[in-house]
Design an enzyme around this catalytic site. Structure first.
Site, PDB file in Angstrom:
ATOM      1  CB  SER A 152       1.534  42.068 -25.399  1.00 30.53           C
ATOM      2  OG  SER A 152       2.181  42.292 -26.629  1.00 30.53           O
ATOM      3  CG  ASP A 186       0.995  49.921 -29.945  1.00 30.13           C
ATOM      4  OD1 ASP A 186       1.173  49.129 -30.903  1.00 30.13           O
ATOM      5  OD2 ASP A 186       0.666  49.544 -28.806  1.00 30.13           O
ATOM      6  CG  HIS A 245      -0.079  46.079 -28.487  1.00 26.48           C
ATOM      7  ND1 HIS A 245       1.094  46.801 -28.395  1.00 26.48           N
ATOM      8  CD2 HIS A 245       0.188  44.872 -27.949  1.00 26.48           C
ATOM      9  CE1 HIS A 245       2.023  46.062 -27.818  1.00 26.48           C
ATOM     10  NE2 HIS A 245       1.503  44.881 -27.539  1.00 26.48           N
TER      11      HIS A 245
END
Ligand SMILES: *[C@@H]1O[C@H](CO)[C@@H](O)[C@H](O)[C@H]1NC(C)=O
Ligand SMILES: *[C@@H]1O[C@H](CO)[C@@H](O)[C@H](O)[C@H]1NC(C)=O
Ligand SMILES: *[C@@H]1O[C@H](CO)[C@@H](O)[C@H](O)[C@H]1NC(C)=O
Ligand SMILES: *[C@@H]1O[C@H](CO)[C@@H](O)[C@H](O)[C@H]1NC(C)=O
Length: 444
Positions: A183, A423, A426
């Site tokens: 990702s 998060d 990312h």
């Protein structure tokens, strides 16, 4: 002082345990493949339809021979033993290569500093990119401090060529550019699409929803910018781009072939792999293992086997007409005490980069970097490294934290403690991955 020292000594073990847990919970809760396509094409590829498009192999549990034929999320190990030290003898990448790629650059692009520059950055507007992912669109999800979009990377010994989408398309004319990995690499692919799409008229571009391979096309240039999901590079039970929430990680350490058939026709390949190896033991199911017996290995050892299998493919298949890049570890910012001793948070509410030259957090594993150094070293001119680790280490401010779409419902306890579900893995877009792509642009 003493108390501090004791905390320091206990920290690594805790950090490893917790970060494996946090990484797993954030990496596994992704669903943005369908979301990207849905937005552009107004077709909704529902979670369930993707689920049912991969019918369970009823026989795989009790017939390991079928499981051995093709690894997927239903594959199980009939039994698991200790790793016996088996390696695939590299066929190709031990050979010497006479021909070396000319290195025009004497300057190390990856050594430098971040400069606040709101005239040159961001390179595009978050709202103007129809392919933006809800996982990375931080402004849309409520982030109000937007300084993270305004930093430019300044190498110490030279200047970067300014990003120019038309020039990049000229480089891509008639070619396939493909990102392959997890990702984080998908984020870099979305960044590239956002950087490039604005100069292509709406009716001359398309995004084809064909997970695990997703393709952005620009007709006028006969060029594509693609993403292929292969988080562990080699074949694994996590190769479904949506459903990979699994307890065991099973890989086929000697096989990249299933994936390579997807990527071998690409002209420019950008690989990454890292965080999926940071989650404990890995089970190995060798290709010629007919009884379904797995071997268990620590993730560093397993990563090395996978990198060797990948390197052998590169060594045998990459010719001077192809360019291959490997993107090094993307850093995480899970522990604010690493850049601000005495604090207990993470990247949540961080608004500025770290300005300590050479800062290196525990999220970037040095043994992993040494394996990459070693494997890429054997490939010499065939692979260029996008060594983004150090420069991204500084960017504790660049993660979505709470400003992204979360697919699971958050509990009141989580909501009352935002750092707990932040998060810090990312990256927001526009942001840090745009700079990785500027470095790629400068290296092509
Ligand atoms: C850029 O930043 C400076 C200093 O923070 C500020 O004064 C200026 O208004 C900003 N310009 C734009 C276009 O955002
Ligand atoms: C961008 O690249 C194109 C094609 O190489 C060139 O014609 C154009 O002048 C460039 N634009 C800028 C702003 O440098
Ligand atoms: C378009 O590019 C592909 C390679 O990606 C090439 O095979 C094909 O011949 C090209 N078509 C045209 C019309 O240039
Ligand atoms: C990447 O850069 C770091 C320093 O920032 C260096 O230690 C490492 O060896 C480099 N890795 C590769 C694969 O070039």
């Amino acid at each position: 002082m003493q108390r501090w020292c004791r905390r320091r000594t206990h920290f690594p073990l805790l950090a490893v345990l917790f970060s494996a847990f946090i990484i797993a919970s954030i990496l596994y809760s992704e669903r943005n493949i369908e979301e990207i396509h849905g937005k552009e094409q107004q077709v909704s590829i529902g979670h369930t339809s993707l689920l049912t498009s991969v019918p369970p192999k009823a026989s795989s549990n009790n017939n390991p021979e079928i499981a051995a034929a093709s690894l997927d999320r239903f594959t199980t190990c009939a039994s698991t033993g200790k790793y016996h030290g088996r390696r695939t003898e590299p066929v190709y990448h031990k050979l010497e290569f006479s021909q070396r790629r000319e290195t025009q650059q004497t300057c190390d692009l990856f050594s430098g500093k971040w400069v606040f520059d709101n005239t040159s950055h961001p390179l595009y507007n978050e709202l103007d990119c129809p392919y933006m992912s809800d996982q990375l669109a931080c402004r849309k999800h409520g982030r109000t401090d937007l300084g993270y979009q305004n930093w430019r990377w300044q190498p110490h010994d030279c200047n970067l060529k300014r990003w120019n989408a038309t020039e990049m398309w000229e480089k891509l004319r008639g070619k396939r550019l493909m990102f392959v990995g997890d990702s984080l690499n998908r984020g870099q692919w979305i960044s590239m699409v956002c950087l490039l799409q604005s100069v292509i008229p709406v009716d001359k571009r398309s995004m084809s929803p064909n997970a695990p391979l997703t393709i952005f096309r620009a007709e006028e240039y006969n060029a594509t910018v693609e993403f292929y999901w292969a988080p562990l590079l080699v074949e694994s039970n996590s190769d479904d781009p949506v459903n990979h929430r699994l307890n065991d990680r099973i890989i086929r350490p000697d096989s990249v072939l299933k994936h390579a058939s997807q990527w071998e026709k690409a002209d420019i390949l950008i690989f990454n792999t890292y965080l999926w190896w940071r989650q404990g033991l890995v089970k190995l199911l060798w290709s010629n293992e007919k009884s379904g017996k797995c071997e268990e290995l620590d993730s560093i050892g397993a990563l090395e086997l996978a990198m060797e299998a990948w390197a052998d493919w590169v060594a045998s298949k990459v010719n001077p007409m192809k360019r291959v890049f490997f993107v090094t570890m993307s850093p995480t910012h899970l522990w604010s005490q690493e850049w601000k001793p005495g604090t207990e948070g993470n990247c949540y509410q961080e608004k500025n980069p770290i300005d300590m030259e050479g800062y290196w957090g525990s999220g970037s594993d040095l043994p992993t970097m040494r394996i990459v150094d070693k494997v890429v070293g054997t490939l010499r001119s065939k692979v260029s490294v996008l060594n983004i680790t150090q420069l991204s280490e500084y960017r504790k401010d660049g993660h979505p934290s709470i400003y992204r779409k979360f697919w699971e419902t958050l509990s009141p306890q989580q909501l009352s403690n935002p750092a707990s579900y932040s998060d810090c893995i990312h990256w927001c877009l526009p942001g840090v991955p745009d700079v990785w792509n500027e470095l790629l642009f400068n290296s092509l």
